[in-house]
Design a protein around this motif. Structure first.
Motif, PDB file in Angstrom:
ATOM      1  N   LEU A  89      45.638 -39.373  -4.900  1.00 43.19           N
ATOM      2  CA  LEU A  89      46.886 -40.003  -4.482  1.00 43.19           C
ATOM      3  C   LEU A  89      46.639 -41.417  -3.952  1.00 43.19           C
ATOM      4  O   LEU A  89      47.429 -42.330  -4.220  1.00 43.19           O
ATOM      5  N   LYS A  90      45.531 -41.624  -3.244  1.00 47.25           N
ATOM      6  CA  LYS A  90      45.206 -42.971  -2.751  1.00 47.25           C
ATOM      7  C   LYS A  90      44.996 -43.939  -3.910  1.00 47.25           C
ATOM      8  O   LYS A  90      45.333 -45.109  -3.814  1.00 47.25           O
ATOM      9  N   TRP A  99      30.124 -34.392  -5.203  1.00 43.26           N
ATOM     10  CA  TRP A  99      30.142 -34.247  -6.663  1.00 43.26           C
ATOM     11  C   TRP A  99      31.590 -34.152  -7.159  1.00 43.26           C
ATOM     12  O   TRP A  99      31.994 -34.856  -8.086  1.00 43.26           O
ATOM     13  N   VAL A 100      32.383 -33.317  -6.517  1.00 41.24           N
ATOM     14  CA  VAL A 100      33.777 -33.121  -6.922  1.00 41.24           C
ATOM     15  C   VAL A 100      34.588 -34.383  -6.653  1.00 41.24           C
ATOM     16  O   VAL A 100      35.396 -34.808  -7.487  1.00 41.24           O
ATOM     17  N   MET A 101      34.377 -35.006  -5.499  1.00 41.66           N
ATOM     18  CA  MET A 101      35.149 -36.205  -5.161  1.00 41.66           C
ATOM     19  C   MET A 101      34.796 -37.373  -6.085  1.00 41.66           C
ATOM     20  O   MET A 101      35.672 -38.175  -6.433  1.00 41.66           O
ATOM     21  N   THR A 102      33.545 -37.468  -6.491  1.00 45.20           N
ATOM     22  CA  THR A 102      33.153 -38.496  -7.458  1.00 45.20           C
ATOM     23  C   THR A 102      33.889 -38.254  -8.780  1.00 45.20           C
ATOM     24  O   THR A 102      34.422 -39.184  -9.397  1.00 45.20           O
ATOM     25  N   MET A 103      33.932 -37.001  -9.186  1.00 40.24           N
ATOM     26  CA  MET A 103      34.648 -36.639 -10.411  1.00 40.24           C
ATOM     27  C   MET A 103      36.131 -37.000 -10.276  1.00 40.24           C
ATOM     28  O   MET A 103      36.735 -37.552 -11.203  1.00 40.24           O
ATOM     29  N   ALA A 104      36.714 -36.704  -9.121  1.00 42.03           N
ATOM     30  CA  ALA A 104      38.131 -36.984  -8.892  1.00 42.03           C
ATOM     31  C   ALA A 104      38.401 -38.482  -8.923  1.00 42.03           C
ATOM     32  O   ALA A 104      39.375 -38.938  -9.531  1.00 42.03           O
ATOM     33  N   HIS A 105      37.538 -39.248  -8.275  1.00 44.64           N
ATOM     34  CA  HIS A 105      37.726 -40.708  -8.247  1.00 44.64           C
ATOM     35  C   HIS A 105      37.641 -41.283  -9.657  1.00 44.64           C
ATOM     36  O   HIS A 105      38.468 -42.107 -10.058  1.00 44.64           O
ATOM     37  N   ARG A 106      36.653 -40.851 -10.413  1.00 38.86           N
ATOM     38  CA  ARG A 106      36.510 -41.350 -11.796  1.00 38.86           C
ATOM     39  C   ARG A 106      37.737 -41.004 -12.638  1.00 38.86           C
ATOM     40  O   ARG A 106      38.238 -41.836 -13.394  1.00 38.86           O
ATOM     41  N   ARG A 107      38.211 -39.779 -12.512  1.00 40.76           N
ATOM     42  CA  ARG A 107      39.368 -39.357 -13.300  1.00 40.76           C
ATOM     43  C   ARG A 107      40.603 -40.162 -12.899  1.00 40.76           C
ATOM     44  O   ARG A 107      41.393 -40.566 -13.746  1.00 40.76           O
ATOM     45  N   ALA A 108      40.767 -40.424 -11.605  1.00 38.39           N
ATOM     46  CA  ALA A 108      41.920 -41.203 -11.135  1.00 38.39           C
ATOM     47  C   ALA A 108      41.848 -42.638 -11.649  1.00 38.39           C
ATOM     48  O   ALA A 108      42.847 -43.198 -12.107  1.00 38.39           O
ATOM     49  N   VAL A 109      40.664 -43.234 -11.594  1.00 34.98           N
ATOM     50  CA  VAL A 109      40.494 -44.603 -12.092  1.00 34.98           C
ATOM     51  C   VAL A 109      40.737 -44.644 -13.598  1.00 34.98           C
ATOM     52  O   VAL A 109      41.391 -45.566 -14.107  1.00 34.98           O
ATOM     53  N   ASP A 110      40.262 -43.636 -14.314  1.00 39.38           N
ATOM     54  CA  ASP A 110      40.534 -43.568 -15.759  1.00 39.38           C
ATOM     55  C   ASP A 110      42.031 -43.524 -16.026  1.00 39.38           C
ATOM     56  O   ASP A 110      42.529 -44.154 -16.958  1.00 39.38           O
ATOM     57  N   ARG A 111      42.783 -42.773 -15.218  1.00 37.31           N
ATOM     58  CA  ARG A 111      44.231 -42.681 -15.402  1.00 37.31           C
ATOM     59  C   ARG A 111      44.891 -44.035 -15.158  1.00 37.31           C
ATOM     60  O   ARG A 111      45.766 -44.452 -15.898  1.00 37.31           O
ATOM     61  N   VAL A 112      44.433 -44.738 -14.108  1.00 35.35           N
ATOM     62  CA  VAL A 112      44.988 -46.067 -13.821  1.00 35.35           C
ATOM     63  C   VAL A 112      44.741 -46.989 -15.009  1.00 35.35           C
ATOM     64  O   VAL A 112      45.640 -47.700 -15.461  1.00 35.35           O
TER      65      VAL A 112
END
Length: 188
Positions: free
Chosen positions: A42-43, A79-92
Motif C-alpha cells: 500500500l505504501k 524474504w517475503v517483504m523483499t518479494m512484496a516490494h519487488r512485486r509492488a514496484v513491478d505493478r507501478v
C-alpha cells in the motif's frame, strides 16, 4: 531479530513446513505476514484495491516458492517483504507503461499524420501543371506518354497501338519526357 508468529514456532520452521506443502503452516505464516505485506504494498501503490491484489499475488508466490527460501540468507519476513516490494514496484512500472502507451495512442489518434488539405491542394496543382505541360508536347509525344505512363502500356504495346516502329516510340517517349521535365522545372 527472530520473527516468530504470534504464539507459535520460529518462522523458519514454519516456512520449512510450508515448503513441504503443509497448509496449516501456511495458514500460520499467512496470519503473521499478510498485514505487513499489505502495508508495504500500500505504501508503494497507494491504491487499496490494487494493494490487496498485489498482496494476494505475493502470498500465493510465497506458497509456490517456499522451497526457495534459505534461512542462512535472511529472515522469512525480509524474504517475503523483499518479494512484496519487488512485486509492488513491478505493478507501478506496469501501470506507468500502460498509461504512457495510452497517452501515445491518444496523441496519435488526435494528430493527423499529415495536413490533408495541403496534400490535396498540392496534388491538384501538380496535376494541373502536368496537364498544362502535356499540352506543350507534339500529338505523337502526348499519345505515347499517355499510353505508356497513364494507361500502363509497355513500349511494345504503345508501338503496336500507334502502328509505329518501337525505336520511334522510344524516341518520342524520351523527347516527350525531356520536354515535360523542362516544362515542370524538374532538375535532371
Amino acid at each position: 531479530m527472530g520473527d516468530p508468529p504470534r504464539g507459535g514456532p520460529e518462522m523458519a520452521d514454519v516456512m520449512a513446513r510450508v515448503a513441504g506443502g503443509d497448509q496449516e503452516a501456511f495458514s500460520t505464516l499467512y496470519d503473521s505476514i499478510a498485514g505487513p505485506v499489505y502495508g508495504l504494498v500500500l505504501k508503494v501503490l497507494r491504491n487499496p484495491s490494487q494493494s490487496e491484489e498485489v498482496a494476494q499475488e505475493v502470498l500465493v508466490e510465497v506458497w509456490r516458492t517456499a522451497s526457495r527460501f534459505r534461512p542462512e540468507q535472511g529472515s522469512v519476513t525480509s524474504w517475503v517483504m523483499t518479494m512484496a516490494h519487488r512485486r509492488a514496484v513491478d505493478r507501478v512500472r506496469s501501470e506507468q507503461a500502460a498509461t504512457d502507451r495510452e497517452q501515445r495512442n491518444a496523441h496519435r489518434e488526435h494528430t493527423p499524420d499529415y495536413d490533408t488539405v495541403s496534400e490535396e491542394v498540392t496534388i491538384r496543382l501538380e496535376s494541373e501543371q502536368v496537364r498544362r505541360c502535356l499540352r506543350t508536347l507534339t500529338e505523337l509525344q502526348r499519345q505515347a506518354v499517355t499510353l505508356a505512363y497513364y494507361q500502363g502500356y509497355t513500349y511494345r504495346e504503345v508501338a503496336a497501338s500507334l502502328s509505329t516502329p518501337l525505336g520511334t516510340v522510344k524516341t518520342r517517349l524520351r523527347d516527350g519526357l525531356i520536354r515535360l521535365r523542362d516544362c515542370m522545372g524538374v532538375d535532371a
